[in-house]
Motif scaffolding. Structure first.
Motif, short mmCIF file in Angstrom:
data_model
loop_
_atom_site.label_atom_id
_atom_site.label_comp_id
_atom_site.label_asym_id
_atom_site.label_seq_id
_atom_site.Cartn_x
_atom_site.Cartn_y
_atom_site.Cartn_z
N CYS A 214 2.08 1.83 -3.41
CA CYS A 214 0.96 2.38 -4.22
C CYS A 214 0.85 4.00 -3.89
CB CYS A 214 -0.27 1.65 -4.01
SG CYS A 214 -1.44 2.32 -5.07
N VAL A 215 0.66 4.20 -2.37
CA VAL A 215 0.58 5.62 -2.25
C VAL A 215 1.69 6.62 -2.72
CG1 VAL A 215 0.35 7.09 -0.08
CG2 VAL A 215 -1.07 5.02 -0.32
N VAL B 29 -2.55 1.23 -9.20
CA VAL B 29 -3.58 0.44 -8.38
C VAL B 29 -3.53 -0.91 -9.05
CG1 VAL B 29 -5.99 0.03 -8.15
CG2 VAL B 29 -5.28 2.21 -7.82
N PHE C 38 -0.44 -2.62 -7.51
CA PHE C 38 -0.44 -2.87 -6.23
C PHE C 38 -1.17 -4.13 -5.97
CE2 PHE C 38 -3.93 -3.13 -2.61
CZ PHE C 38 -2.88 -2.93 -1.52
N TYR C 39 -2.12 -4.55 -6.63
CA TYR C 39 -2.86 -6.02 -6.48
C TYR C 39 -2.04 -7.06 -7.16
CZ TYR C 39 -6.73 -3.44 -4.62
OH TYR C 39 -7.69 -2.70 -3.88
N ALA D 270 -11.25 -5.85 -13.81
CA ALA D 270 -11.78 -5.35 -12.37
C ALA D 270 -12.03 -6.62 -11.42
CB ALA D 270 -13.35 -4.82 -12.73
N THR E 123 1.66 7.08 -6.29
CA THR E 123 0.54 8.05 -6.52
C THR E 123 1.03 9.48 -6.22
OG1 THR E 123 -1.03 6.39 -6.12
CG2 THR E 123 -2.00 8.42 -6.43
N SER F 63 -2.22 6.76 -11.96
CA SER F 63 -2.84 6.30 -11.03
C SER F 63 -3.50 4.86 -11.35
CB SER F 63 -3.87 7.18 -10.53
OG SER F 63 -3.32 8.27 -10.04
N GLY G 142 0.98 -1.34 -0.21
CA GLY G 142 -0.03 0.01 0.00
C GLY G 142 0.79 1.26 0.04
N THR H 208 -12.64 -6.05 -19.72
CA THR H 208 -13.11 -4.86 -18.55
C THR H 208 -13.34 -5.50 -17.32
OG1 THR H 208 -13.68 -3.63 -20.39
CG2 THR H 208 -13.85 -2.55 -18.08
N LEU H 209 -14.40 -6.55 -17.60
CA LEU H 209 -14.78 -7.19 -16.19
C LEU H 209 -13.73 -8.00 -15.59
CD1 LEU H 209 -17.19 -7.88 -14.22
CD2 LEU H 209 -18.07 -9.43 -15.83
N ASP I 203 -16.13 -5.45 -23.13
CA ASP I 203 -16.59 -5.46 -21.79
C ASP I 203 -16.31 -6.89 -21.07
OD1 ASP I 203 -17.85 -3.37 -22.39
OD2 ASP I 203 -20.09 -4.14 -22.90
N THR I 204 -16.13 -7.96 -21.60
CA THR I 204 -15.48 -9.28 -20.95
C THR I 204 -14.30 -8.79 -20.19
OG1 THR I 204 -16.86 -10.25 -22.25
CG2 THR I 204 -15.63 -11.67 -20.77
N PRO J 5 -8.35 -7.48 -8.84
CA PRO J 5 -7.94 -7.22 -7.53
C PRO J 5 -8.92 -8.18 -6.33
CG PRO J 5 -8.57 -5.30 -8.70
CD PRO J 5 -9.00 -6.38 -9.59
N PHE J 6 -9.95 -8.33 -6.42
CA PHE J 6 -10.45 -9.24 -5.54
C PHE J 6 -9.91 -10.89 -5.66
CE2 PHE J 6 -13.51 -6.00 -6.67
CZ PHE J 6 -13.99 -5.74 -5.57
#
Lengths: 250, 295
Positions: free
Chosen positions: A114-115, A144, A147-148, A220, A118, A140, A111, A216-217, A213-214, A223-224
């Motif tokens: 990353c900070v 992110v 970071f992940y 996204a 940034t 930025s 973190g 992009t998803l 779109d796939t 990170p999870f």
């Protein structure tokens, strides 16, 4: 728990300092790199750098993340001894508390990187805009993702470091990396189902901003996935810790 | 027992330092670069980020000047047993964003899924929501400066002096007025409204009172400043905008008046009141527990 965290800070103060300062080198990069070629002004140096060396900037960021990332893994260095392991296991916070502190600390280091990146980027774009009066792109979103990505990499390597110690763990990490490279080279040579062609196509469309779109998803969700893997890694490390301690040097 | 005089002195020093450390740079930046240039455009993002650290710096300086030490600094993460509050911090702005979306559609639009303002596929919308959820917590370093001052110091000093309700109201007003150098330049409400800029400052204070209540609740529950910083970051980095998914049939170029903004603040006000009641309930429970242990 506070004591363990204090130990981490004390033990890794150089690493923390490097993590905080290294990203700021990016502000100096255009000046250093273009000073030899562009003698007229700082404005020309910035314009030239922004127009011609964006890929160099990205490369620089990636290298700093790799270097600092390596330091994050090495926070275990010195702790991989039998004496320490047994002491930790018999302490009130136990193995779980010790590893919890370790994982939180490494998370914090990621973190912090990353900070710091940034803030360095803010500084770069502020200085760049003041010098050139041109819009300077922000990095930025890249930070992110990095970071992940760092979290995911740490999640993958930490259980090995804990199970086999830093030395053998690093060797296993390198072997796994080499295996990945071999698999990649084989994929490039054989190119089954046009995998490589599709990957290159996807990267091309990413660069052009034309992303499905796939994709992009998927980006996204990444990170999870990294967070989930990090937690899983903690649980695995808890399970493997005592097995590792038995094999550590005195 | 607390020394009320000493606490008052500390609070006074903190507030004077906070206002001096932020207002002076803000006024200079407004004059030197213009508000749009230094705050809104992103051309001077480092100044925007650093100047919000006034309250944090004031916290550090006050502790140093009054030799207070670092007791109750609230800098610990306190993750164990408090993870749910971190999740609440992430979800709260989304929740009132959704409520705002519903209110806007009720007032200005019509319920028709085909007229949703947020166009695009479900994948791109879901990706957008997930992106906000993962980016906002990382941006908490931007809001940490404020929270470390307001919630970790001002509220702690104010509560024994003014009580919980007093802290929420007076603290919120102070926080709202602190934004004044930006509000008078058009921050949040623009400059084209009746009663400019006083109404804007008043409205900002109202918003800060009710937002402050939720942030105070999170801080008190966890004993850590990070959930509040995360919620604040979520608020500033698009969390409530997720509610746009529920805005339907509203013309895209519709201009919001300051009264519309007040109307859209209703969910925050309701949630603020709920959390104030929760806070008072917790305080009463604490009192009863204290009496029971004394007996």
């Amino acid at each position: 728990m506070n004591g363990l965290l204090y130990k981490e800070f004390k033990q890794n103060r150089v690493g923390l300092l490097v993590t905080m300062l290294v990203p700021f080198l990016v502000v100096l990069l255009p000046i250093v790199l273009t000073l030899g070629d562009v003698e007229e002004s700082l404005t020309a140096a910035f314009v030239s750098f922004e127009n011609n060396a964006a890929i160099l900037k990205l490369l620089f960021i990636l290298v700093t993340y790799l270097l600092v990332g390596d330091m994050q893994g090495k926070t275990l260095l010195g702790d991989d001894t039998k004496k320490w392991g047994i002491f930790v296991a018999s302490s009130p916070s136990g193995v779980q508390g010790y590893l919890y502190t370790k994982y939180v600390f490494i998370f914090g280091m990621c973190g912090l990187m990353c900070v710091a990146s940034t803030i360095a980027d803010f500084l770069y774009s502020t200085v760049g805009y003041q010098v050139t009066k041109q819009e300077i792109g922000s990095g930025s979103a890249v930070f992110v993702l990095l970071f992940y990505a760092q979290l995911l990499l740490r999640a993958l390597e930490l259980p090995f470091f804990i199970r086999f110690g830093i030395k053998r763990g690093s060797t296993i990490k390198i072997i796994m990396g080499l295996l990945l490279v071999i698999v990649f080279v084989l994929l490039v040579i054989v190119n089954p189902f046009d995998i490589i062609t599709n990957i290159v196509g996807a990267i091309d469309s990413l660069r052009g901003g034309d992303v499905s779109d796939t994709v992009t998803l998927l980006i996204a969700i990444f990170p999870f996935l990294a967070l989930g893997t990090y937690y899983l890694s903690y649980r695995i490390s808890c399970k493997w810790y005592m097995k590792g301690v038995e094999q550590y040097d005195q | 027992m607390i020394n009320k005089k000493l606490e008052q002195k500390r609070l006074g020093i903190f507030l004077s330092l906070t206002f001096a450390l932020t207002w002076i740079p803000w006024i200079i930046f407004n004059k030197a670069f213009g508000y749009e240039e230094w705050f809104e455009s992103g051309h001077l993002s480092i100044l925007t980020a650093l100047s919000s650290y006034g309250p944090a710096l004031a916290n550090i300086l006050t502790r140093w000047i009054t030799r207070e030490g670092w007791k109750d600094s609230m800098l610990h993460l306190r993750l164990k047993g408090n993870l749910k509050y971190y999740v609440i911090a992430l979800m709260m702005p989304i929740m009132y964003g959704l409520l705002i979306g519903i209110l806007i559609t009720c007032r200005y639009g019509e319920w028709d899924m085909s007229k949703m303002l947020m166009s695009g596929s479900w994948q791109s919308n879901l990706a957008w929501i997930l992106n906000i959820l993962v980016i906002a917590p990382l941006m908490a370093f931007n809001t940490f400066g404020e929270e470390f001052g307001w919630r970790a110091y001002m509220n702690q000093k104010m509560e024994p002096l003014l009580g919980t309700v007093g802290t929420c109201v007076i603290g919120g007003i102070i926080w709202g007025v602190w934004h004044a150098p930006l509000t008078v330049c058009g921050h949040n409400y623009g400059i084209d409204y009746p009663g400019f800029p006083y109404l804007g400052i008043l409205l900002m204070s109202v918003v800060c009172i009710f937002d402050g209540i939720i942030l105070m609740w999170l801080t008190k529950k966890t004993g850590s400043i990070y959930p509040a910083a995360i919620m604040h970051a979520m608020n500033n980095n698009g969390g409530p905008e997720i509610g746009n998914l529920l805005i339907m049939g509203v013309p895209e170029n519709m201009e919001m008046t300051i009264w519309d903004q007040l109307y859209m603040g209703i969910p925050q006000i309701i949630l603020g009141v709920i959390f104030l009641i929760l806070m008072l309930h917790d305080k009463n429970k604490e009192k009863v527990r204290k009496i029971e242990t004394e007996n």
